[in-house]
Design an enzyme around this catalytic site. Sequence first.
Site, mmCIF file in Angstrom:
data_model
loop_
_atom_site.group_PDB
_atom_site.id
_atom_site.type_symbol
_atom_site.label_atom_id
_atom_site.label_comp_id
_atom_site.label_asym_id
_atom_site.label_seq_id
_atom_site.Cartn_x
_atom_site.Cartn_y
_atom_site.Cartn_z
ATOM 1 N N PHE A 106 -6.055 -39.062 6.783
ATOM 2 C CA PHE A 106 -4.550 -37.897 7.817
ATOM 3 C C PHE A 106 -3.763 -39.203 7.573
ATOM 4 O O PHE A 106 -2.486 -38.019 7.921
ATOM 5 C CB PHE A 106 -5.060 -38.843 9.351
ATOM 6 C CG PHE A 106 -4.596 -39.993 9.415
ATOM 7 C CD1 PHE A 106 -4.989 -41.048 9.686
ATOM 8 C CD2 PHE A 106 -3.304 -40.144 10.427
ATOM 9 C CE1 PHE A 106 -4.643 -42.593 10.224
ATOM 10 C CE2 PHE A 106 -2.731 -41.251 10.886
ATOM 11 C CZ PHE A 106 -2.904 -42.528 10.172
ATOM 12 N N LYS A 107 -3.880 -40.138 6.453
ATOM 13 C CA LYS A 107 -2.317 -40.097 6.518
ATOM 14 C C LYS A 107 -1.621 -39.307 5.250
ATOM 15 O O LYS A 107 -0.097 -39.146 5.000
ATOM 16 C CB LYS A 107 -2.205 -41.608 5.690
ATOM 17 C CG LYS A 107 -2.933 -42.933 6.326
ATOM 18 C CD LYS A 107 -2.222 -43.661 5.646
ATOM 19 C CE LYS A 107 -2.952 -45.431 6.697
ATOM 20 N NZ LYS A 107 -4.571 -45.161 7.267
#
Length: 435
Positions: A106-107
Site C-alpha cells: 500500500f505504500k
Amino acid sequence: MIFYSTKTADLKASLEEAIFNSLPPDNGLYMPESIPAISKEFMDDIENKSFKEIAIEVTATLLGSEITRSEIESIIDRAYDFEAPVVKITPNDYVLELFHGPSMAFKDFGARFMAAIMSYFLQRSNKEIRILVATSGDTGGAVAQGFYKVPGISVTILYPSGKVSDIQEKQLTTLGHNVTALEVEGTFDDCQRLVKEAFLDAELSEKYNLASANSINIARLIPQSFYYFAAYAQLKKLGKPLVFSVPSGNFGNLSAGVLAYRMGLPVEHFIAATNANNAVPRYLTSGTYEPLPSIETISNAMDVGSPSNFVRLTRFFNDDWNAINEKVSGAFYNDEQTQKAMREVFGNANYVMCPHTAVAYRGLQDYRKKTGSDFTGVFLSTAHPAKFIDLVEETLGKSIEVPERLKSLLDIEKVSIKMKPEFSEFKSLLMNALK
Ligand SMILES: *Cc1c(COP(=O)(O)O)cnc(C)c1O
C-alpha cells in the site's frame, strides 16, 4: 493549505515547505491548520466516480488553493495507474486491496503521489534534489518505484544487508537510472542514523538539496485518504455504516483514514489493529501512552514500538482521549492468532492474505462479535501475500501463485554498493561517487 508543527503551533509552513522539509525544524509533525470538507454534491454522486476522479477531488479540496485543478489532474494521472478494489470475503466483510501498485504494497499510494507532487514543484523552480531513504523493507521498494525516472530527482536507498527479503531486495536494486541502492553492513537503525547524520552535515547540504521520503511526510499522508473514499464509493449502495480495520505500525494509514473522516467521509468506526507492538491499543484502553522497544513478529512491516504518527492521530481528535475512543478501538494479536486467521480465510473464502492483512481481518471479526451491530466491514490489505511467500506457504501448507511482476524481478541481477555503517564512508560516496 497551511501547516503547523504539532510542537509549536505558530511554526507554520506552506505546502511546498512541508513537503521538502518533511519535518518541521522543532521535530514535531506537520498538521493541516484546518480541514476542509469534501463537497456534498461530490459525495452524493461518489458511487459513479473512478479512483482517479476521487483522488482529484480530495486533492483539490485539500490543496486547491496552492495547485490548480488541471495541475492536480496531471499529478494524479501520473501517480496512479492502479486502483483500490474491494473484494467480498464474508457476507458483510470486504477486503480493500491496496497492493495493485508497482511494489505490491500500500505504500505505493503515498510514494507515487509524493514523487509526482515533488516533481511538479521542482519543475516550477528548476531545482534538483536528492532523496535519502532508509528502509527495513517495503518503504524502499515503493519509494524506488515511485521516484524511478522522475526528472530532477535522484534517490539513494540505504538498506541493511541480509535483513530484507529476496523480493524486497530485488525491488530496491534492479531499477538503476536515478535509483542507487546502498547495502549497509549493519542494521536498519544504522541506516536510519546515517540518513539523519547526512541531513545535519553542512557540506552535504551545500552540495545537494537533500530531501526525505519518510512516512511522516505530509505528501505521503494525504494520498492515503483517497482509498478510504474509494472504498465508500464501492460499498455505498449497501446502505450500511462502514467500519474500517487498519493493520498498523507507524499509524500513517490509520491517520489518513481519520483525515478522510474529518473531511466528511461517513465512517462509523475505525479499528487500530496491531501485532504484539501494541502501544496504541494499550493507550486506547488505559489512556496512558507507553511506547516500548519493538518486538519481532511475522507481520514485520508493523514491528514498530514507538509509532511516529501517534501524535498526528491524537491531534486529529484534538488530543482528547474520550473523542478518539468513541471513534477508534484497538486490537492486537500474536503470531499464532495471525496465522490462524490466515488459515480461516483461506479455508472459508479461498482467499490468501499476507500476515498484516490477517491482523486487520481478525480485528474486524472481534469487533463484530463484541458490538453485535449491523455494519459493512472493510479490512485493509496492505501487501500482496506473495511478498511474504515463505511464511504464507508454510502457514497454509500450500504453494501460492506469484504475480509475474514479482517473479520476473528474481531473474534480474541485483546492483548495490556495499558499505560499512560509517558516516565517513557514506559521506564520501555522496560527495564523490554517486550519480
Ligand atoms: C508499512 C506497512 C504497514 C504499516 O502501515 P503504517 O502506516 O505504518 O501503520 C502495514 N502493512 C504493510 C505491508 C506495510 O508495508
